[in-house]
Design an enzyme around this catalytic site. Structure first.
Site, PDB file in Angstrom:
ATOM      1  N   HIS A  73      -2.364 -33.927 -22.145  1.00 25.36           N
ATOM      2  CA  HIS A  73      -3.110 -33.292 -21.056  1.00 25.36           C
ATOM      3  C   HIS A  73      -2.202 -33.125 -19.842  1.00 25.36           C
ATOM      4  CE1 HIS A  73      -6.356 -34.953 -23.593  1.00 25.36           C
ATOM      5  NE2 HIS A  73      -6.924 -33.806 -23.279  1.00 25.36           N
ATOM      6  N   HIS A  79      -6.191 -28.268 -28.714  1.00 27.68           N
ATOM      7  CA  HIS A  79      -6.312 -29.411 -29.607  1.00 27.68           C
ATOM      8  C   HIS A  79      -7.779 -29.669 -29.940  1.00 27.68           C
ATOM      9  CE1 HIS A  79      -6.499 -31.093 -25.514  1.00 27.68           C
ATOM     10  NE2 HIS A  79      -7.261 -32.045 -26.022  1.00 27.68           N
ATOM     11  N   CYS A 107     -17.053 -38.189 -24.781  1.00 25.05           N
ATOM     12  CA  CYS A 107     -16.199 -37.225 -25.481  1.00 25.05           C
ATOM     13  C   CYS A 107     -15.062 -37.991 -26.130  1.00 25.05           C
ATOM     14  CB  CYS A 107     -15.584 -36.222 -24.511  1.00 25.05           C
ATOM     15  SG  CYS A 107     -16.764 -35.167 -23.701  1.00 25.05           S
ATOM     16  N   HIS A 167     -11.420 -37.603 -29.112  1.00 27.22           N
ATOM     17  CA  HIS A 167     -10.542 -36.859 -30.012  1.00 27.22           C
ATOM     18  C   HIS A 167     -10.525 -37.569 -31.360  1.00 27.22           C
ATOM     19  CE1 HIS A 167      -8.986 -36.185 -25.905  1.00 27.22           C
ATOM     20  NE2 HIS A 167      -8.818 -34.948 -26.327  1.00 27.22           N
ATOM     21  N   GLU A 192     -16.355 -46.581 -25.295  1.00 24.86           N
ATOM     22  CA  GLU A 192     -16.748 -46.117 -23.966  1.00 24.86           C
ATOM     23  C   GLU A 192     -18.073 -46.697 -23.495  1.00 24.86           C
ATOM     24  OE1 GLU A 192     -16.327 -41.963 -23.101  1.00 24.86           O
ATOM     25  OE2 GLU A 192     -14.579 -41.774 -24.416  1.00 24.86           O
ATOM     26  N   TYR A 229     -13.519 -24.616 -25.111  1.00 25.43           N
ATOM     27  CA  TYR A 229     -13.415 -24.319 -23.690  1.00 25.43           C
ATOM     28  C   TYR A 229     -12.009 -24.603 -23.181  1.00 25.43           C
ATOM     29  CZ  TYR A 229     -13.372 -29.254 -22.430  1.00 25.43           C
ATOM     30  OH  TYR A 229     -13.013 -30.563 -22.289  1.00 25.43           O
ATOM     31  N   GLU A 240      -7.830 -28.883 -19.527  1.00 27.57           N
ATOM     32  CA  GLU A 240      -8.465 -29.247 -20.795  1.00 27.57           C
ATOM     33  C   GLU A 240      -8.493 -27.953 -21.601  1.00 27.57           C
ATOM     34  OE1 GLU A 240      -9.360 -31.977 -22.143  1.00 27.57           O
ATOM     35  OE2 GLU A 240      -9.742 -33.409 -20.547  1.00 27.57           O
ATOM     36  N   GLU A 281      -9.640 -27.181 -25.457  1.00 27.57           N
ATOM     37  CA  GLU A 281     -10.118 -27.843 -26.669  1.00 27.57           C
ATOM     38  C   GLU A 281     -11.038 -26.980 -27.521  1.00 27.57           C
ATOM     39  OE1 GLU A 281     -10.140 -32.377 -24.907  1.00 27.57           O
ATOM     40  OE2 GLU A 281     -12.042 -31.296 -24.953  1.00 27.57           O
ATOM     41  N   TRP A 318     -17.482 -28.746 -19.159  1.00 28.02           N
ATOM     42  CA  TRP A 318     -17.951 -28.628 -20.543  1.00 28.02           C
ATOM     43  C   TRP A 318     -19.449 -28.908 -20.632  1.00 28.02           C
ATOM     44  CZ3 TRP A 318     -14.240 -32.047 -18.872  1.00 28.02           C
ATOM     45  CH2 TRP A 318     -14.580 -33.408 -18.853  1.00 28.02           C
TER      46      TRP A 318
END
Length: 190
Positions: free
Chosen positions: A34, A41, A76, A78, A96, A113, A123, A125, A170
């Site tokens: 980032h 990604h 969110c 990955h 989280e 987005y 961002e 993604e 997002w």
């Protein structure tokens, strides 16, 4: 720097780089990907819903690199090499929010987005959106989440309409597309 070699271990913190059509093209360390020129990604967004149909909103910790202190979806993340979205969702929910979730369902499989934070970090993604049912109470990780609130889907929709700047970009984009879907998830949970 982009590393096109396979990741050494599944525990390595990396992101999966993708082509515009979504096909994988390599890996990069999450800590370095980032930037002002973030490559496309793979990621995901998840909205956690309680049995009473309330949706969990979280406020990003002030120490987060992008959008610190901003309200957003539940969490969110990955996925890692060899990890399914369901496995990544379970891992991130625990990390989280300190909670388990069940029955993740893909709600917006084609969401993607690109957004630029006030600091200039991008961002970028392909980010399918999932809905999951809360399995217990949240005990947020303070390095990730500074506050949380359970809201009715209509309240969330109103927030997007009236003050989208208070939300992550997002979330502001996803919520209108989720209208009518958020209310149905607990009923479909076993």
């Amino acid at each position: 720097m982009i590393d096109s070699r396979p990741a050494q271990t599944d525990a390595e913190d990396h992101v999966i780089l993708v082509e515009p059509d979504g096909s994988p093209r390599g890996f990069a360390p999450r800590a370095t990907v980032h930037s002002r020129e973030t490559p496309l990604h793979l990621a995901f967004s998840c909205y956690v819903i309680r049995e009473d149909a309330r949706v969990l909103l979280t406020r990003r910790a002030l120490t987060k690199r992008t959008w610190p202190g901003v309200w957003t979806n539940s969490f969110c993340g990955h996925p890692r090499r060899g990890e399914s979205f369901a496995e990544a969702i379970a891992r991130h929910a625990q990390h989280e929010l300190g909670m388990r979730v069940r029955t993740p369902e893909e709600a917006l499989p084609d969401f993607r987005y690109r957004a630029v934070d006030a600091s200039g970090i991008v961002e970028n993604e392909i980010c399918p959106v999932f809905l999951a049912v809360a399995d217990g109470e949240a005990a947020p990780n303070p390095a990730e989440v500074m506050d949380l609130r359970w809201v009715a889907p209509a309240e969330l929709a109103s927030l997007v309409e009236l003050s989208p700047w208070t939300l992550s970009p997002w979330t502001a984009s996803q919520v209108p597309q989720l209208r009518g879907i958020l209310e149905r998830v607990p009923a479909s949970a076993p």
